[in-house]
Design an enzyme around this catalytic site. Structure first.
Site, PDB file in Angstrom:
ATOM      1  N   CYS A 251      95.454  96.309  88.344  1.00 52.04           N
ATOM      2  CA  CYS A 251      93.940  96.486  87.462  1.00 52.04           C
ATOM      3  C   CYS A 251      93.676  95.559  85.793  1.00 52.04           C
ATOM      4  O   CYS A 251      94.557  94.344  85.565  1.00 52.04           O
ATOM      5  CB  CYS A 251      93.151  97.165  87.483  1.00 52.04           C
TER       6      CYS A 251
ATOM      7  N   HIS B  28      93.343  99.240  92.756  1.00 46.54           N
ATOM      8  CA  HIS B  28      94.380  99.816  92.059  1.00 46.54           C
ATOM      9  C   HIS B  28      95.141 100.838  93.610  1.00 46.54           C
ATOM     10  O   HIS B  28      94.508 101.958  94.676  1.00 46.54           O
ATOM     11  CB  HIS B  28      93.198 100.949  91.607  1.00 46.54           C
TER      12      HIS B  28
ATOM     13  N   GLU C 161      97.395 102.149  93.513  1.00 54.21           N
ATOM     14  CA  GLU C 161      97.774 103.948  92.954  1.00 54.21           C
ATOM     15  C   GLU C 161      96.337 104.893  93.494  1.00 54.21           C
ATOM     16  O   GLU C 161      97.074 106.252  93.556  1.00 54.21           O
ATOM     17  CB  GLU C 161      98.243 103.859  91.805  1.00 54.21           C
TER      18      GLU C 161
HETATM   19  N1  GLN Z   1      87.602  96.330  82.885  1.00 57.78           N
HETATM   20  C1  GLN Z   1      89.030  96.821  82.410  1.00 57.78           C
HETATM   21  C2  GLN Z   1      89.466  96.305  81.197  1.00 57.78           C
HETATM   22  O1  GLN Z   1      89.151  94.828  81.129  1.00 57.78           O
HETATM   23  C3  GLN Z   1      90.184  97.045  83.601  1.00 57.78           C
HETATM   24  C4  GLN Z   1      89.615  98.657  84.025  1.00 57.78           C
HETATM   25  C5  GLN Z   1      90.213  98.913  85.749  1.00 57.78           C
HETATM   26  O2  GLN Z   1      92.007  99.421  84.955  1.00 57.78           O
HETATM   27  N2  GLN Z   1      90.018 100.013  86.305  1.00 57.78           N
HETATM   28  O3  GLN Z   1      90.999  96.147  81.190  1.00 57.78           O
END
Ligand code: GLN
Length: 191
Positions: free
Chosen positions: A79, A172, A174
């Site tokens: 992410c 994710h 994890e």
């Molecule tokens: N929206 C977040 C970003 O721009 C990422 C979100 C996340 O890691 N769950 O970094």
């Protein structure tokens, strides 16, 4: 043999990666300083907030050490970790690390569905190819470079991909008990 897996512990859900790595009987190592990277065979950049990661990476002089680490050893980003590792990302206050040739758009699944759970099809697991993908304000991969292999899909989107040393997920892994993606990273990438 247990592998030493560094987990960037500046912000975000790093303790969840600690659990995934420990579940596979490898040794998690929390990383907050450049010299701590030297003890590791692998590195994970967790989910969190990519602008905060990049800010802290600059402040703590971690940028060049992480780039050098990637020349020899594998890095996984989930992410915000994916955003931090991508080559081409709009609207960040600091340049991203640029270690995988992707054009990535932050928060691209729309505000009204900021978070959702959706099926991810894994190309590397023929027996049980569905993975429960948890997407939280997830980035979307819009363009994929030629040296990048696509290994996970949500509908028509590529959500899991890697080049020679960098593996990224827009969701994710994890946050589930399913360790297949961590296992893929630790078993098939690096020595
Ligand atoms: N929206 C977040 C970003 O721009 C990422 C979100 C996340 O890691 N769950 O970094």
């Amino acid at each position: 043999m247990a592998k030493r897996v560094g987990i960037l512990a500046l912000q975000g859900d790093f303790t969840k990666h600690v659990q995934s790595v420990a579940r596979l009987n490898h040794q998690p190592v929390l990383i907050r300083k450049p010299e701590e990277l030297k003890q590791c065979d692998y590195l994970i950049l967790p989910g969190g907030e990519s602008t905060t990661f990049l800010h802290l990476i600059e402040q703590l002089d971690l940028r060049q050490p992480i780039i050098e680490f990637s020349r020899e050893k594998p890095i996984m980003g989930t992410c915000a970790g994916l955003i931090t590792l991508s080559k081409d990302v709009a609207g960040l206050p600091h340049p991203s690390l640029g270690l995988i040739d992707l054009h990535t758009v932050r928060n691209a699944y729309g505000r009204q569905i900021d978070s959702f759970v959706g099926d991810v099809r894994l190309s590397f697991d023929e027996r049980r190819n569905i993975f429960e993908g948890i997407f939280i304000r997830a980035p979307r991969i819009k363009r994929i470079g030629q040296d990048v292999e696509q290994i996970g899909f949500h509908n028509d989107d590529v959500v899991l991909a890697h080049n020679q040393t960098i593996l990224v997920a827009s969701f994710h892994p994890e946050l589930t008990d399913d360790t297949r993606i961590h296992r893929y990273f630790l078993d098939t990438m690096g020595k």
